[in-house]
Scaffold this motif. Sequence first.
Motif, short mmCIF file in Angstrom:
data_model
loop_
_atom_site.label_atom_id
_atom_site.label_comp_id
_atom_site.label_asym_id
_atom_site.label_seq_id
_atom_site.Cartn_x
_atom_site.Cartn_y
_atom_site.Cartn_z
N PRO A 1 53.26 46.80 48.38
CA PRO A 1 51.62 46.55 48.48
C PRO A 1 51.26 46.08 50.09
O PRO A 1 52.22 45.53 50.46
N ALA A 2 50.16 46.39 50.30
CA ALA A 2 49.68 46.06 51.82
C ALA A 2 49.88 44.74 51.93
O ALA A 2 50.08 44.12 52.97
N VAL A 3 49.53 43.58 51.01
CA VAL A 3 49.60 42.11 51.25
C VAL A 3 51.20 41.82 51.72
O VAL A 3 51.09 40.63 52.57
N LEU A 4 52.10 42.58 51.64
CA LEU A 4 53.54 42.03 51.93
C LEU A 4 53.40 42.21 53.53
O LEU A 4 54.38 41.55 54.14
N THR A 5 52.85 43.04 54.26
CA THR A 5 52.80 43.28 55.74
C THR A 5 51.54 42.93 56.65
O THR A 5 51.67 42.65 57.72
N GLU A 6 50.47 42.55 55.67
CA GLU A 6 49.15 41.96 56.32
C GLU A 6 49.30 40.76 57.05
O GLU A 6 50.19 39.86 56.40
N LEU B 1 51.74 44.04 36.90
CA LEU B 1 51.30 44.06 35.59
C LEU B 1 50.47 45.30 35.21
O LEU B 1 50.34 45.44 34.09
N ALA B 2 49.86 46.07 36.28
CA ALA B 2 49.46 47.36 36.10
C ALA B 2 47.92 47.26 35.39
O ALA B 2 47.57 47.97 34.65
N TRP B 3 47.17 46.21 35.57
CA TRP B 3 46.05 45.87 35.07
C TRP B 3 44.98 46.41 36.29
O TRP B 3 45.28 46.66 37.33
N THR B 4 43.71 46.49 35.93
CA THR B 4 42.64 47.07 36.83
C THR B 4 42.01 45.86 37.24
O THR B 4 41.26 45.19 36.27
N VAL B 5 41.69 45.67 38.72
CA VAL B 5 40.73 44.66 38.97
C VAL B 5 39.33 45.38 39.29
O VAL B 5 39.07 46.17 40.06
N MET C 1 48.02 41.33 39.67
CA MET C 1 47.26 42.03 38.70
C MET C 1 47.56 43.63 38.65
O MET C 1 47.80 44.22 37.44
N THR C 2 47.37 44.28 39.94
CA THR C 2 47.63 45.55 40.03
C THR C 2 48.84 46.32 40.21
O THR C 2 49.36 47.33 39.43
N ASP C 3 49.92 45.78 40.94
CA ASP C 3 50.92 46.29 41.21
C ASP C 3 52.46 45.76 40.36
O ASP C 3 53.22 46.40 40.46
N VAL D 1 37.32 39.86 37.80
CA VAL D 1 37.09 40.40 36.54
C VAL D 1 38.12 41.47 36.31
O VAL D 1 38.25 42.38 37.36
N VAL D 2 39.14 41.56 35.34
CA VAL D 2 40.07 42.45 35.27
C VAL D 2 40.16 43.10 33.74
O VAL D 2 39.45 42.42 33.03
N HIS D 3 40.60 44.21 33.80
CA HIS D 3 40.67 45.08 32.62
C HIS D 3 42.10 44.85 32.17
O HIS D 3 43.21 45.37 32.75
#
Length: 301
Positions: free
Chosen positions: A61-66, A88-92, A84-86, A112-114
């Motif tokens: 994920p981008a947060v690892l290198t930003e 748990l595979a939930w949707t933000v 959440m996304t990468d 708000v997550v799905h």
Amino acid sequence: MTLAPPVRIATFQTPAVRHLAWLCHSPQLINSALNFRPTDLLPSDLMSTLAQWDRYPERGPAVLTETPHYRLGLYFEQLYECLMTDILAWTVVARNLPIRANGITLGELDFVVHNPHSGHNEHHEVAVKFYLGYMARDSTDIRWYGPNARDRLDLKSERMLRMQSQRCQLPETHTALSAAGISIPSINRIFMPGYLFYPFDNELPSPATADAGHLRGRWLYLQQARKLGNLDECVILRKPHWLGPWLQSVAPDQEAVHRAFAEIEESDTPRLFASLTYDSKTAAWRETERFFVVPASWPGR
């Protein structure tokens, strides 16, 4: 003694991977039925995934290198979105959604997550906090202050439970969600990991509202710290590395600690430090305990 998440977390070389692993496993500072507990949902191969991201962060994920956001809270939210996304595979569905009435901002919804398991949206309020236990000499009242003593555990807990997590009850929130085409969340959750720091020379009881397994550190005044003498294996922790644990390949620099002490005196602001130990198996210096050093004026009035 500092309680810590799984030791393997401390071996990850990429700071953001360590921070993310810490977020996934840390106990919380509010123990409530509203708690969102990632440990109940983490995939069985998480540590393998993190090890792969640690080895090839550019493939993750981008947060690892930003470059981490200079505000720790916003960086923490980026990590939470990654969870959440990468993981748990939930949707933000929305993040930091403002709630307004007559042009005045009443607040915002952090997330708000799905939830793909329930098929419903959830509202999550998140924060990462660090509080120091303090009892005045002429009092039996224990208060847990942030490094900036305007922040207090009891006040923040009250806001999270009674106000922030309940924003979906407001008609203005329904209006904002409807305008964005978002279904009203059916569940409200809070997530607030962090550390509680206990006085160096005084045993205080833990706050009843915190998770019994919360992460711990110590705190002491600058005058006390200067008398300790043995600082050879200590380092100052700068944000975003307040999210633990710390790891480094070079030996600690005692002069850097003394310079940080001078910063405390000049700025009248607390600083966070870690005690390290050398791990011959990994040829690295690893955090064993963390502590705040505060100026003589702390916490003020």
